[in-house]
Structure formats: C-alpha cells, structure tokens
Design a protein around this motif. Sequence first.
Motif, PDB file in Angstrom:
ATOM      1  N   ALA A   1       0.796  -1.220   0.000  1.00 60.80           N
ATOM      2  CA  ALA A   1       0.000   0.000   0.000  1.00 60.80           C
ATOM      3  C   ALA A   1       0.836   1.282   0.000  1.00 60.80           C
ATOM      4  O   ALA A   1       0.658   2.146  -0.835  1.00 60.80           O
ATOM      5  CB  ALA A   1      -0.958  -0.016   1.186  1.00 60.80           C
TER       6      ALA A   1
ATOM      7  N   GLU B   1      -3.748   2.812  -1.937  1.00 62.83           N
ATOM      8  CA  GLU B   1      -4.209   1.429  -2.149  1.00 62.83           C
ATOM      9  C   GLU B   1      -4.952   1.310  -3.476  1.00 62.83           C
ATOM     10  O   GLU B   1      -4.781   0.339  -4.209  1.00 62.83           O
ATOM     11  CB  GLU B   1      -5.179   0.995  -1.032  1.00 62.83           C
ATOM     12  CG  GLU B   1      -4.545   0.763   0.310  1.00 62.83           C
ATOM     13  CD  GLU B   1      -4.656   1.972   1.211  1.00 62.83           C
ATOM     14  OE1 GLU B   1      -4.647   3.116   0.675  1.00 62.83           O
ATOM     15  OE2 GLU B   1      -4.749   1.812   2.435  1.00 62.83           O
TER      16      GLU B   1
ATOM     17  N   ASN C   1      -2.590   1.516  -6.422  1.00 60.40           N
ATOM     18  CA  ASN C   1      -1.889   0.248  -6.627  1.00 60.40           C
ATOM     19  C   ASN C   1      -2.761  -0.740  -7.386  1.00 60.40           C
ATOM     20  O   ASN C   1      -2.276  -1.503  -8.226  1.00 60.40           O
ATOM     21  CB  ASN C   1      -1.481  -0.359  -5.281  1.00 60.40           C
ATOM     22  CG  ASN C   1      -0.480   0.524  -4.545  1.00 60.40           C
ATOM     23  OD1 ASN C   1       0.145   1.393  -5.150  1.00 60.40           O
ATOM     24  ND2 ASN C   1      -0.345   0.308  -3.250  1.00 60.40           N
TER      25      ASN C   1
ATOM     26  N   ASP D   1      -3.734  -5.860  -5.874  1.00 59.35           N
ATOM     27  CA  ASP D   1      -2.742  -4.790  -5.752  1.00 59.35           C
ATOM     28  C   ASP D   1      -1.306  -5.297  -5.785  1.00 59.35           C
ATOM     29  O   ASP D   1      -0.420  -4.720  -5.183  1.00 59.35           O
ATOM     30  CB  ASP D   1      -2.973  -4.021  -4.446  1.00 59.35           C
ATOM     31  CG  ASP D   1      -2.565  -4.842  -3.241  1.00 59.35           C
ATOM     32  OD1 ASP D   1      -2.472  -6.073  -3.370  1.00 59.35           O
ATOM     33  OD2 ASP D   1      -2.326  -4.248  -2.168  1.00 59.35           O
TER      34      ASP D   1
ATOM     35  N   SER E   1      -0.507  -9.721   0.531  1.00 59.35           N
ATOM     36  CA  SER E   1      -1.617  -9.002  -0.069  1.00 59.35           C
ATOM     37  C   SER E   1      -2.935  -9.654   0.335  1.00 59.35           C
ATOM     38  O   SER E   1      -3.082 -10.873   0.247  1.00 59.35           O
ATOM     39  CB  SER E   1      -1.499  -9.011  -1.586  1.00 59.35           C
ATOM     40  OG  SER E   1      -2.646  -8.427  -2.138  1.00 59.35           O
TER      41      SER E   1
END
Lengths: 320, 542, 230
Positions: A184, B72, B75, B142, B156
């Motif tokens: 992230a 986020e 991504n 992501d 993830s």
Amino acid sequence: MQGFPFQPEQASTVARSVDELYLFLTALTVFFSTVIFATIFYFMIKYRRRSPGERPKAIEGSLPLEILWTAIPTLIVAVIFVWSSSLYVRNAEPPKGAMEIFVTGKQWMWKVQHPEGQREINELHVPLGRPVKLTMTSEDVIHDFFVPAFRVKKDVLPGRYTSMWFQPTQLGTFHLFCAQYCGAFHAGMIGSVIVMEPDEYERWLAGSVQGESPEAAGEKLFLQQGCGTCHLADGTGPGPSLLGVYGNQVKLTTGDSVLADDGYMRESLLAPRAKIVAGYIPIMPSFQGQLTEEQIGNLIAYLRVLGKLQPPKPKEEGKK
Amino acid sequence: MSTATLEPRVHAPRNYLNADYGWKSWLFTLDHKRIALLYLVSITFFFIIGGSFAVLMRIQLVDPQGAIVQPETYNKLFTLHGVVMIFFFLIPSIPAVLGNFLVPLMVGARDLAFPKLNLLSWYIYIVGGLFTLYSAIAGGVDTGWTFYTPYSSTYSNTQVTAVAIGVFITGFSSILTGLNFIVTIHKMRAPGLTWFRMPLFLWATYATSIIMVLGTPVLAITIFLLALEHLFHVGIFSPALGGDPLLFQHLFWFYSHPAVYIMILPAMGVVSEIIACFARKRIFGYKIVAFSSVAIAVLGFLVWGHHMFVTGQSVYAGIIFSLLSFLVAIPSAIKVFNWTATLYKGSISFDAPMLYAMGFIGLFTMGGLTGLFLASLATDVHLNGTYFVVAHFHYIMVGGAVMGYLGGIHFWWPKISGRKYPNGWAALAAAIIFIGFNLTFFPQFVLGYLGMPRRYAFYPAEFQVLNVMSSAGATVLGVGYLIPLIYLFWSMRYGPIAEPNPWGATGLEWKTPSPPPTENFTEIPVVTEEAYAYAEEEAGHE
Amino acid sequence: MSDAPAHLEAEHTGLAHQFEDLEQQQESDFLGIWLFLVTEIMFFGGLFAAYAIYRWLYFAAFEGGSHILDIRLGAANTVVLLGSSLTMALSVRSAQTGNRRALVYFLIATMILGGVFLGVKAYEYNQKFVEHIVPGLDWAPEGEVLAHLAPGGLQHAQLYFFFYFAMTGLHAIHMVIGMGLLLWLVIRGRKGAFTPHYFAPVEVVGLYWHFVDIVWIFLFPLLYLIGGRY
C-alpha cells in the motif's frame, strides 16, 4: 557535466562512470534514431509513388549489406557489453575497510543500525569519503534500497542478506527510495541519505541517542538465549564451539563444506537442521519467529567477533 | 469494378458475415473469421477497460500528493492496467484477431486445422477475462502484474486468487491458439506455398506460436503454485518455510520476457506486409527477416535474468544474461535495417496503414535502443525499477505492438469488413497517436534517469513537471485512440464497398472477395510465385 | 469395411471440411497432440525444476518425507498404470485393425486400471490426513511420523509434502481428464465411429494417456524412492 539539466546529482564514486556509459548510450540512441528516421524520410519523399500503375524493379536483397548491418550492431553491443560488465564487476565488491551498516526493510520503513549502535529510521547518516557497505534484509516482502544520486540499487529480500556499497563524494541530503513495489505505502517508503563531514559525523554519532553496539547486544542475546550452554567455547559441549568459525569453512555431516558467512549463520539460527556440522547431532531448536531481524543481525555481529578468535583443538571424531 | 457487375448485386454476395444471422451463429461459429471478430470485439472491450485505468493513473500523478485516489486504489489501478493490457489485450491482439483471420487465408486453407479448438480458445479467454473482471469488481488486486512473492502470496489481502485463476485460464487460450497456428502452417499450406514463399506475417506468427506453446505452460504452473500458496498459506515461494521468493521471479520471467516477443513479433510481421505492399517491393533480405523472427523467439527464452540484475543474483549470472540480452538486439536491428532498405527505389504511397507502419518503426527503434540501457549491467543498476523501464516497455509494447496492431487492422479492414474507411481520418489518427505517444512516454525516460521509481502513488515534488507533461500527452494519445474506434465503426455501415484487393497487394488473402466467403476460397489456390511479387504482377485490381 | 454401404462410408469417414483428405487430417491431428504434449512437458517441467531446487537445498527433509510414503502402494500403482498403457496400446491396435469389440473392451480395461490407480491415490491422500501431514490444511505430525520428519526440519518437510500434493494432484487431474476422454472414445467406438482409415482420436487420446503414464514414471522415484532406504 554537473550542469546538464536532465541529470541527477553525482554524489558517489561510481556515479560519474555510470553516467559516462549512460551518455554514450544516449548518444548512440540519438545517432541511430536520426540516421534511420532521416533515411526513411528521404526514401519516402524521393521514391514516393508518382503514378498509380508504377511497378518498381524487384531487389532481392544483398548479402554484403546484410553482413555489414549484422556486424555493426554486433560490434557496438560487444563494446557496450564489455564496458558495462567491467564497470559492474568493478563496482560489485566493496573496498576493504568499508564501514558496515545494517539495514532492515519493513513495510513501509527503513531501519538502520550503525556499527557503534546508533539506530535511525528512514534516515542514513554517513561520513563523506568513506566507503560504506550495507548489509540488508527484509522483515516481510521484497524491498529495494535505491539512492539515485549514488547510482546504486539492490533488492532487500526476506530470509537472506544482500549487500551493496557506496562511497559518497558530496555533502548533502539525497533521496532514498524503495524501488521494489512492496504494498500500500510503497511510495511512502522513502527517506534520505545524509552525507556529513567525517568529524561532523562523529559528533552526530556521539550526540544521537547512544545505543549498544551490535556486538555488545549480540553478546547479551547469546547469553539470554542460552546459546552458550551448548556452544561451549572449548568445544566440549553438545554444540560446536563458535570460536574461529565465522569467515571460515565448516565441515558438514554430508561431507561437504560451507563457508560460515552471514547467510549460513542465519540459516543455522532459523533452520538449524539444514546443515549439520560434522561430528554433531541435530538437536538445536529453531529460533524462527523468536528473534527479530535486528536481533539476528546483532547475534551475527557477535559471531563475527568470535570468528576472529582462535578455535579450540579439534575434538575427537565420532563423539556423540 | 464496372457498374455492369454491380447492378445484379442487389444483395451482397454470400460471405462469412451474411452467411448466417443471429447470436447463435456467432457464439457457436467454427469459422476462423468469425472467431477473429469475436476476439476483436472482446479485446477492444478490454483495451477500453485497461485504458481507463491508465487515464485514472495519469490523472492521479498530476499532483505529487496524488490527485484523486488513495495509494491502495492507485496500486490496484496499475495492477489491473497491467494485467488487462498484457494478458487480455496485447497477447491476444494480433495473433488472435489478425492471426485467426489471416493464417488460413494466407496459407490458402478453408479454416485452421482445429476449428473447435479455436472456438474453445475464445471461450477460455472469456472465462479468464470474467475472473479478472470479477476480481476488479470484488475489490481489485494490488500486487502489480508481476505478482512478485512473497507480497502476492502472503501479504496481499486482495483478490490475488481470482486474478491468478483468470491469468492461468487465459494462458490455455494462447497455448491452444499457438498450437492451432503451428499445425495449420505446417500441414495446410496450399499447393506450391513452400516455406520460403510464405508471407513474413506467417513467419512471425509461427515464431510467436512457438513462444506461446513453450512459454505459456511455465507461466501457468507458476501462477498455479502462487494461487495454491495464497489459498493455503503454505508454499514454495515464501521464506517462512525456507522457500525462495526469487524462484518465482525466475519462473515468471521465463515466460514473461518471451511474452514481450509474443506481443512484438506479430507486429513485425504486420509491418513487413504493409511496407512491402505500400512500397510495392519485395521485403529486402526476405529470408534474413524470416529467420530473425525465429532467432528472436529462441533467444527470447534465454534472457529472463535481465529482469533480476539487482536482486542479488551472482555477478556471473548477471554477465551472462546481459550478453544474451544484447544478442537479442541484433536480429531486431537487422529487421529495422531491412525494412528501411525495402523502401529504396520503391513506389511509396502514404495510405493510412503505411503511416502506422512508419510510426511503428520509429517507436520500435527508440524502444529497442533504450533497451540497451537496461541490458547493460552498470546502467541497469540505476535504471531498474524506475520510470525509465516503464517508458522503455511502453515504447515496445504500445509504440510497437499497438501501432502494428492498428496498422494491421487498417490494412486488412477492407478484407475483414468489406468496407473502406476514410483515409484522411485514419492518417490524422495515426499522426495524433504518434505525437501523443511520444508526449506521454518520452518524459518518463527522463523521470527514470532522475530516479523516480515506478508504481509510486505519490512522489517528491521535484518530479511534478515531467509527470504533468506525461499526463498532458496522455490526453492527446487517448483522443488518438478514440478516433479509429469511431470511423471504423462508422465505416461498417457507411463506408464505400471494398473491392477484393483495394491496395493492389499480393498474398492469397487478396485473391478472394472482400469479405471472403465462409469457405475462404471457391477453389483451393495454387501458388506459383514468391511472396511480394510486386514487380511482375499485373495491376491487382479486378 | 467392404460390406459397409457406400453412402454410409462417405458420411462416416470423419473428414472435417477444412482438410483436403484423411491423410492431411491425420497428420495434423498427430502434430497437434505432439505439440500439446510438449506444452505439458513445459507445464510439468516448471514444477520439476522447482522440486529439483528444493530437493537439492533440503535433501534431509525430502528424504524424511519420502520415507513416510508407502512404497508398496506407489509400486503397485506403477504396475497398474503400466498395465493401463498396455491396454491403451492394444485399443489403438484394435482400432487400426477395425476390431470394434476389442477396441471397446480394451478401452474399458484401461478405464478400470485408471480407476484403480485413482482409488489407491485417494487412499494414500486419506492416509496423509490421518497422519496430519497435509500442509496448509492439517499439519501436525506426531509419533513415528514426527520422528521421521524431525531430522530434516518440519518446515522443510512441509515443502516436501507441498510438492507431493501439487505433483500427484496435477497428475491425478490429468488422469481424470484422461478417463473422461476414454469414456468419450467408448461411446463413439461402440457406435462404430472408428475405422482402419479413421482412428486418429483413439491414437491421440492414447498418446495423451501414455504421457500421463510417463509423468508418473518420473514422479514415483522422485517422491517415493529418495535416499536409498532399501
């Protein structure tokens, strides 16, 4: 070349040589693009279709030309290959006497530990003109330690050590980026490398919060974790003595030898049964999950100290 | 074409488009030409999806803080952009659309060797695509399109499994397509069509198919193991059990580097066809161009390690992979020189397909030369993982492959649709795309050299100017891509009727009506001449 | 085939419209299946390469894991599969000679042997659950099993069993697909779809079946026979 507008700062000993190769490649790109574009434009105008029924003569091809334009690119890439590879090999190994700093990557921060014990996060203070070797590992995913101004970059992997080195040639603060996508806040895993005058660096070391040196912390851990109860210094314990081990070859039960380096020490801590020292039985428990990466680093730092000591007389073969 | 022949044709003659009507006649068709159109529609759909992700990314990067979305989300945008564009647009683009349509026509056969398998490929592709779309809707993924472990396998918590299954499934579509092409080219060539009489598009497709057949299964097993690991939290790529995360990269790039050649080789084949036609010349050094395709396919399998120069792999491995990567550059350079030489003393016209082909050569040359920076170890250490890499592979894969694809679509559109499009608009679109592309991606070379890493949702303010330039260029590029979509769609209904050979081209596909009848040829043709016999041929019009 | 009516023969030659003649069709079918087997080799090849790396890294763990497998079951399954390859080869032969009854019988025999193999495999899988050595689902080895696995390290032993399940599982999926294809052949064969001129589907499925068999010939030593315990 410092004034070139599209260039990052050159702040390490290797930066200039990398830039020279880069500029050569740029010149090559410009040259060949121009030649090819110009030729195409020229042909397209000169040989444009003048009447719809035009039927130009067939040309099969030309072996001499094919050989020529196979040979030219081959020669050029050979030059680039030799140039870049020799530069790479030259830059691969750190010079002797490099200062060693331990770096841990973690989502999403850089943790740094100096040989004198100072810790910092997302900052790396280094003295000007001294080669610095970073030993790096990750606590979670793959990261990448990238300092554009130094032209250095290396992946930081979980479960193993990678290393890289640089020698700063310019004072100042430079970007430190994570260059391997790590989740992230990958974009936030950035910091700075601060290059200081050596005496200023000493003052910074002294002034910042004093921590233990990795060796001292490692020695404490060695006692706390009870390592010494088996790994007796004189070699009579159930585990091998660790004096004179680090940096030397170790004979294994399989008959092979391995070099006792950072990676081997780390493996022996986390997966002790993978490579058993000849003459010993696999009884050591795994310390997987019980030590942080920093603690492992500290223990290995202590093992390096022990490695410089004289090993005990070899014990008799076949001892259970 | 005289009016006398037109008059009795109140209805167009029977062809593959009007042979049958209704959705069943399309979804259950075994005709390679109709399957090609099914692919055309589906990849256009995925191109629009992938393109809109790109638009959002470029908007985000206008502001150093990130203009519109959270990191986020950003991504997920670049991950889905990569997955959709690579696996669902670029890899099937030329092979599955133009290859499907043209391979049987070019070899002079009635269909591919295995028509049912061909339809199955499309369904497999669609199922894989649905999994990917599902994952996008159900929260996205992501990991980056490269799915590097252990981030993808362990850390993830997005829809990794769904996307992995989608990519895994789609892989079989490309395996079956490649297999179909190889068998067709080997066994179904018309009488007289020897290997060295084949159009270069067939050579390129053949080389591409080899990569599809040999490489894709390795990706499949890798993705399969990754999905297992993500599902069961145990596996071979995570260091938790002593696994090696770099093994994933080795296996992944063993396919995914050759995959770049799956995207670019067919485009090279298309460009050879176009240049020969619009310069009215046989391709200079035909055999060498043909063999260079095969050489690229073979060498392409030996260079995967150049993606891993900074992973800590041994210095020697680095040197060997660097050498092999430089070797791939040579056949590519040879192709560019031969195309240029083909123009010499030709009779060059500037129809839209030719403009796309010239755009291809320009952008591919730039992309190829900047590849040298990345094959070279010392500079790669600095440039790896930065925007330089992003710019480089977009020059190859968008500048190269998409330009080639669009060139091919424009070249064969009269054959596919039976209609002609407005040439002026097409030329304008080609120019806009070429300019927009350079405006978008050239600044990224500079960004990368300055040190900006890729996949950053926000970035230090000093990189803003170049990022804004790139985003501004992207709007031009976006407009450029929309224009062909509009006029090609328009031409299907309002475009002038195309004659069988509007460009005066050689090749068997031009010897049958536009659009071709379902069985392709009323009689299987016999080939008596070399490919690109432009000099001897009579005017190609009826 | 001489007694078959001429019009029937024309309808049932099995020549697809895209081919000029049966010979071209047969050659294409064979090239197609061989190419497909090449892709299968690459598919399993990736897995075998990964196996090779970890076996080299963690030999002790792999040896320990291997010793838990029941070699008698593995060997029996090897014999069963080899037998099924024989019956498969005989099916192809029967198709070539136009012996419809024998074709169907041999195909069914092949299916039965395949079924036996899968049954034994299922029993072995169940055994792994009983012994709690299924990584990711049920991993808690104890007693004698633990004693076997401990010297190589339990974590690395999980890797071994991960490979065990991944490799034999993929192989079993291929077997199941093969059984489906055999069933299809039985149905078509009973209707007399195959003639000495048109038997390519039997041969194609046969090649696939032999390939799956060969994969097992590699899996058996790689998984069961590590470390010379005999």
